[in-house]
Design an enzyme around this catalytic site. Structure first.
Site, mmCIF file in Angstrom:
data_model
loop_
_atom_site.group_PDB
_atom_site.id
_atom_site.type_symbol
_atom_site.label_atom_id
_atom_site.label_comp_id
_atom_site.label_asym_id
_atom_site.label_seq_id
_atom_site.Cartn_x
_atom_site.Cartn_y
_atom_site.Cartn_z
ATOM 1 N N ASP A 269 -6.709 -6.173 3.952
ATOM 2 C CA ASP A 269 -5.813 -5.290 3.214
ATOM 3 C C ASP A 269 -5.267 -5.958 1.945
ATOM 4 O OD1 ASP A 269 -3.994 -3.364 2.518
ATOM 5 O OD2 ASP A 269 -2.961 -3.309 4.440
ATOM 6 N N GLY A 308 -8.793 2.657 -2.194
ATOM 7 C CA GLY A 308 -9.743 3.380 -3.037
ATOM 8 C C GLY A 308 -9.731 2.968 -4.499
ATOM 9 N N ASP A 329 -1.947 5.425 2.092
ATOM 10 C CA ASP A 329 -1.708 5.594 3.525
ATOM 11 C C ASP A 329 -1.496 7.055 3.923
ATOM 12 O OD1 ASP A 329 -1.740 2.890 3.299
ATOM 13 O OD2 ASP A 329 0.148 2.548 4.365
HETATM 14 C C1 GLA Z 1 -1.034 -0.980 4.236
HETATM 15 C C2 GLA Z 1 -2.240 -0.288 4.854
HETATM 16 C C3 GLA Z 1 -1.835 0.326 6.180
HETATM 17 C C4 GLA Z 1 -1.309 -0.762 7.094
HETATM 18 C C5 GLA Z 1 -0.168 -1.519 6.427
HETATM 19 C C6 GLA Z 1 0.239 -2.751 7.228
HETATM 20 O O1 GLA Z 1 -0.041 -0.074 3.892
HETATM 21 O O2 GLA Z 1 -2.751 0.688 3.995
HETATM 22 O O3 GLA Z 1 -2.935 0.981 6.771
HETATM 23 O O4 GLA Z 1 -2.361 -1.646 7.412
HETATM 24 O O5 GLA Z 1 -0.519 -1.953 5.128
HETATM 25 O O6 GLA Z 1 1.215 -3.499 6.606
#
Ligand code: GLA
Length: 504
Positions: A269, A308, A329
């Site tokens: 991430d 994305g 998200d």
């Molecule tokens: C980001 C990701 C989420 C999750 C959080 C965790 O926002 O997009 O899916 O993994 O981090 O901190």
């Protein structure tokens, strides 16, 4: 003698005062807060310079690195505004503080009229908490395909329901549920731990788990014995999105640790890397972990999570990615789910076996939508050949939620071997028809009604490319239907779906 002692004492007091004269804001200050649930220390650093009535310097709040842009006041009471670049936008914070003795009492307000949540910062060594030195991204090359995820990955992920409240016991409970409630049999295999399992590193640089996860290897063994696989989460930055330890500068070491624990899936991430790298450098940074995972020799599904940016679907496979998030998200609302799902149309050409667009995890069963809406959620994700990662508490769900999640006929569309993502074939106002080419010449057709009230969606089969209608099955009613006339009308509930499979 007495005189000498007095002189020495004076000198000491004088020197100490010289180093830190009372009221001196200058220097590095750290507020360390221990999180009670996981035992992880989270530090906020204020590296301040006070000159000519102005405060300048930097602030690091775990994963956020700010530069002070404005200030008013001085040691007895001040306000500072700091900012950092966050992708293409700016993130700003405001702190209010004052020196009390040699403590910096400083805090933020949730709203301008809310009380100050104050922390106590103490002097810290110069340089502690500073942004780590930038490691240049590697030269680009193509990471070979790892042979995994021939169909979109299926399983469960902790974030949507648990966020920071996930722990070993809950993961075991989820694995128990998946192995006994029929989910494993229809294909839900990966049990994925998202952010907040991490602690710091040991003297050898190995990443440690925090007290919520006492033994990751034992947990992996437990999950494997259930016929399931275990996934984990990290970031290319020094910190993760939730401020925990990231893999920055330890990519190969972490990949080895994950392999040693028995990890089968990594979600990687971006968040924490944004202070060190531009969006344009993302492919090289993701390639680094792609290589590292491959080098472990263990089959580990590689999930890219960078919302994305930079048209990731165009380079995701080149860096070893099996799936890549295409959006920000998801939230457990009709607006969020449909806002994401119905926007995926143009990405269809980029999905193929081994490499999938990921419109984010499922919210089915989390309570923010009706069961009708959750059926639409699963149907749309199946039309999109999306990864199906349940995001609810599988230990306690309604029979309706379980029935939605385990609809074999809808899952068969999602998991179709041809691996062709569906797309919009027809639209009129709030009604849409999506079609998806399936292996063996079959076709999935979904009639979506995005309006609040029931609607009749009528279409000529020929208009949406359907040539044969001898065998048509309704995938939610689980029955064959007569749809042989040249035109077909579906009565679709508000926010609902009618999903058909047309077989040769
Ligand atoms: C980001 C990701 C989420 C999750 C959080 C965790 O926002 O997009 O899916 O993994 O981090 O901190």
């Amino acid at each position: 003698m007495m005189r000498n002692i007095l002189l020495a004492a004076f000198a000491l007091v004088f020197l100490t005062a010289q180093q830190t004269p009372p009221g001196d804001l200058n220097g590095n200050w750290a507020a360390r807060n221990v999180n009670n649930t996981d035992g992880v220390v989270r530090s906020t650093y204020f590296n301040l310079k006070y000159e000519d009535g102005k405060i300048t310097g930097t602030i690091r709040a775990t994963q956020f690195f700010y530069t002070i842009k404005e200030s008013t006041g001085g040691p007895d009471g001040f306000t500072i505004v700091a900012a950092m670049n966050d992708g293409h936008s700016e993130r700003r914070v405001q702190y209010e503080g004052k020196l009390v003795g040699d403590e910096l009492r400083i805090g933020r307000r949730a709203r301008p009229d809310a009380p100050l949540t104050e922390m106590v910062a103490k002097r810290a060594p110069a340089g502690e908490g500073a942004l780590p030195q930038r490691i240049e991204p590697p030269a680009r090359h193509n990471v070979p395909y790892n042979g995994l995820a021939k169909t979109p990955p299926m399983g469960w992920n902790s974030w949507n329901k648990f966020a920071g409240r996930i722990d070993d016991a809950a993961v075991r409970g989820i694995a128990d549920a998946m192995a006994s409630n029929g989910m494993r049999e229809v294909g839900y295999i990966y049990v994925n731990i998202d952010d907040t399992w991490e602690n710091g590193r040991n003297a050898q640089g190995e990443i440690q788990t925090n007290k919520k996860f006492p033994d990751m290897k034992a947990l992996a063994d437990y999950v494997h014995k259930k016929g399931l696989k275990l996934g984990i989460y990290s970031s290319p930055g020094p910190n993760t999105c939730a401020g925990y330890e990231g893999s920055y500068g330890h990519e190969e070491q972490d990949a080895k640790t994950f392999a040693k624990w028995g990890i089968d899936y990594l979600k990687y991430d971006w968040c924490g890397a944004r202070t060190l790298y531009t969006d344009e450098e993302m492919p090289a940074i993701y390639q680094k972990m792609g290589d590292a995972l491959l080098q472990t020799g263990r089959p580990i599904v590689y999930s890219l999570c960078q919302y994305g940016r930079l048209d990731v679907w165009k380079w995701g496979p080149e860096v070893g990615g099996n799936l890549w998030r295409t959006t920000g998200d998801i939230r457990d609302t009709w607006e969020s789910m449909t806002g994401i799902g119905f926007r995926q149309d143009e990405l269809a050409p980029y999905a193929k076996p081994g490499h999938w667009n990921d419109p984010d995890m499922l919210e089915i069963g989390n309570g923010g939508m009706t069961d009708t809406e959750y059926k639409t959620h699963l149907s749309l994700w199946a039309m999109l050949a999306a990864p199906l990662l349940a995001g609810n508490d599988l230990r306690q769900m309604t029979p309706e939620t379980l029935a939605i999640l385990t609809n074999r006929e809808v899952i068969a569309v999602d998991q179709d071997k041809l691996g062709k993502q569906g797309s919009r074939a027809w639209k009129s106002g709030e009604q849409e028809i999506w079609t998806r080419q399936l292996a063996g010449g079959d076709m999935a057709v979904a009639f979506f009604n995005r309006a609040k009230d029931e609607a009749k969606i009528s279409v000529k089969w020929s208009e949406i490319g359907v040539t044969s209608t001898r065998r048509v099955r309704d995938l939610w009613l689980h029955q064959n239907i007569d749809a042989n006339a040249p035109e077909y009308s579906a009565s679709v509930p508000g926010h609902g779906v009618v999903m058909l499979r047309i077989s040769k």
